[in-house]
Design a protein around this motif. Sequence first.
Motif, PDB file in Angstrom:
ATOM      1  N   GLN A  19       0.818  -1.216   0.000  1.00  0.00           N
ATOM      2  CA  GLN A  19       0.000   0.000   0.000  1.00  0.00           C
ATOM      3  C   GLN A  19       0.856   1.271   0.000  1.00  0.00           C
ATOM      4  N   ILE A  22       1.262   1.403  -3.935  1.00  0.00           N
ATOM      5  CA  ILE A  22       0.016   1.490  -4.701  1.00  0.00           C
ATOM      6  C   ILE A  22      -1.132   1.272  -3.733  1.00  0.00           C
ATOM      7  N   ASP A  23      -1.955   2.311  -3.557  1.00  0.00           N
ATOM      8  CA  ASP A  23      -3.008   2.280  -2.545  1.00  0.00           C
ATOM      9  C   ASP A  23      -4.380   2.293  -3.213  1.00  0.00           C
ATOM     10  N   GLU A  25      -5.430   0.638  -5.800  1.00  0.00           N
ATOM     11  CA  GLU A  25      -5.406   0.449  -7.250  1.00  0.00           C
ATOM     12  C   GLU A  25      -5.291  -1.041  -7.553  1.00  0.00           C
ATOM     13  N   TYR A  26      -5.580  -1.391  -8.816  1.00  0.00           N
ATOM     14  CA  TYR A  26      -5.403  -2.767  -9.251  1.00  0.00           C
ATOM     15  C   TYR A  26      -3.950  -2.982  -9.625  1.00  0.00           C
TER      16      TYR A  26
END
Length: 99
Positions: A19, A22-23, A25-26
């Motif tokens: 996270q 990339i928080d 998101e796919y």
Amino acid sequence: MSYKKAKHILPEELLAAIQEYIDGEYIYIPRKDQHKKSWGSSTTIKAELDLRNANIYHDFLSGMARETLGEKYYLSRKSIQRIILKEKRKAANKQSLRF
């Protein structure tokens, strides 16, 4: 491919670390090389395309024009030409293996 919830699979520490990058998101995680499958290995599409291409070549040898083949099989003239050339080479290779 189906989606899995990361919070059900990954340890909390690893999820928190991901996270940071990339928080919400796919993200796609690729398969390991030893687990990869070749295209079409899970379906019959390769066999279906091989049969279609053989039929196109047979129709071509029977005298059907490239334009007509394109209309019959819903393909561009360029695709028809590519398939005919590929099938012609395949037939020539089979012929040379017989001798």
